[in-house]
Design an enzyme around this catalytic site. Structure first.
Site, PDB file in Angstrom:
ATOM      1  N   CYS A 130       0.828  -1.208   0.000  1.00 62.63           N
ATOM      2  CA  CYS A 130       0.000   0.000   0.000  1.00 62.63           C
ATOM      3  C   CYS A 130       0.859   1.252   0.000  1.00 62.63           C
ATOM      4  O   CYS A 130       1.518   1.568   1.005  1.00 62.63           O
ATOM      5  CB  CYS A 130      -0.921  -0.010   1.219  1.00 62.63           C
ATOM      6  SG  CYS A 130      -1.938   1.468   1.382  1.00 62.63           S
ATOM      7  N   CYS A 133      -0.339   3.838   2.560  1.00 59.76           N
ATOM      8  CA  CYS A 133       0.036   3.514   3.932  1.00 59.76           C
ATOM      9  C   CYS A 133       1.536   3.653   4.165  1.00 59.76           C
ATOM     10  O   CYS A 133       1.973   4.192   5.183  1.00 59.76           O
ATOM     11  CB  CYS A 133      -0.386   2.079   4.269  1.00 59.76           C
ATOM     12  SG  CYS A 133      -2.107   1.681   3.911  1.00 59.76           S
ATOM     13  N   ASP A 134       2.341   3.147   3.230  1.00 58.27           N
ATOM     14  CA  ASP A 134       3.772   2.967   3.483  1.00 58.27           C
ATOM     15  C   ASP A 134       4.692   3.765   2.572  1.00 58.27           C
ATOM     16  O   ASP A 134       5.915   3.701   2.735  1.00 58.27           O
ATOM     17  CB  ASP A 134       4.136   1.482   3.347  1.00 58.27           C
ATOM     18  CG  ASP A 134       3.343   0.600   4.289  1.00 58.27           C
ATOM     19  OD1 ASP A 134       2.925   1.104   5.349  1.00 58.27           O
ATOM     20  OD2 ASP A 134       3.136  -0.581   3.978  1.00 58.27           O
TER      21      ASP A 134
END
Length: 302
Positions: A130, A133-134
């Protein structure tokens, strides 16, 4: 007899447990793997309200502790099927059978992997799924992404905005995603695309340091030094045991609307295993609250 059984202890399932307990219902949460779900693999989460920065493991612990504090019972087991008789549900696990008045299925979807040695060991240690997210975790670094569909193209575009370089690896001769997205991506100066290419190996011991790739036309193999590898080759919903009680679409997702109600009365679905367009922490939690309140209403009306 439990009021509500929640299958799956990711953000959706644990949020459902919190809401159901607050409504005065007894709740049993059954999880076959680690409590917290996929978020436990994320080294840093920056898009969950209330936490400017937190590790996925810490956030998962908060979810779990909150559910326990509210009175939910948690257990480990693999659910094999759900049976219904006289408005009572029997949730059959590999080593135990539980009964409840309502069931919330929140089993999520697992990321499709490449099938490489040590792939699962490096998830959270260089391998991610992701960019939202990351992506910031790899700011200013070199990364690669595997895939050529819309999701992969969108992820690659996001990564190109924060990473030093992005190498896109597609096993086909062209992208399968939208041309508009492909055009945006290929115009980025820090993006390189390798078509007809497969990732054949992962380099590094405890953390990813690079990958080996192979051109399927020439047979040429080479090494690519990267700090991160994002895999965007699809998701696999965890719905196989529930085909008898849920309507599933052609991809295997529960074909359930925003009310989270199944066609089987008393069964509700929340989170990434449900057919939806956005799969994020916040939407999983939203599903969990909707499903829990619907399940409580169902029990109260019985």
């Amino acid at each position: 007899m439990t009021d509500i059984i929640v299958i799956g202890a990711g953000p959706a399932g644990l949020t459902a447990a919190v809401y159901a307990c607050r409504a005065g219902k007894s709740v049993l949460v059954i999880e076959k793997g680690g409590f917290g779900g996929q978020i436990t693999f994320s080294p840093k989460v920056e898009n969950f309200p209330g936490n400017t920065e937190i590790s996925g493991m810490e956030l998962a612990e908060q979810f779990t502790d909150h559910a326990i504090a509210m009175g939910a019972e948690l257990t480990v087991g693999t659910v094999e099927k759900i049976e219904k008789a006289d408005d009572i549900f029997r949730v059959v696990c590999d080593d135990e059978t539980y009964e409840a008045k309502a069931v919330i299925i929140a089993t999520g979807a697992r990321h499709r992997l490449l099938g490489l040695d040590r792939e699962e060991d490096l998830i959270g240690n260089g391998i991610s799924f992701c960019a939202v997210c990351d992506g910031s975790f790899f700011a200013g670094q070199d990364v690669a992404i595997v895939g050529g569909g819309n999701s992969a193209l969108q992820e690659a575009i996001l990564l190109s905005e924060v990473c030093k370089s992005v190498t896109v690896i597609q096993n086909l001769a062209d992208f399968t995603g939208e041309k508009k997205l492909a055009d945006i991506l290929t115009k980025r100066e820090n993006v390189t695309v390798h078509f007809n290419t497969l990732v054949t190996g992962l380099l590094g011991a405890d953390e990813l340091t690079g990958i080996t790739v192979k051109n399927t036309e020439s047979g040429e193999e080479s090494k690519l030094a990267v700090n991160g590898l994002f895999i965007a080759v699809g998701l696999v919903p965890e719905t196989e045991p529930f085909a008898d009680v849920l309507p599933l679409n052609k991809w295997g997702y529960a074909d359930i609307g925003e009310d989270c109600k199944s066609t089987t009365q008393g069964i509700f679905v929340a989170g990434d295993c449900r057919s939806k367009t956005v799969r994020q922490l916040t939407t999983a939690c939203a599903d969990g609250s909707v499903a829990a309140l619907a399940a409580c209403h169902y029990i109260d009306e019985m």
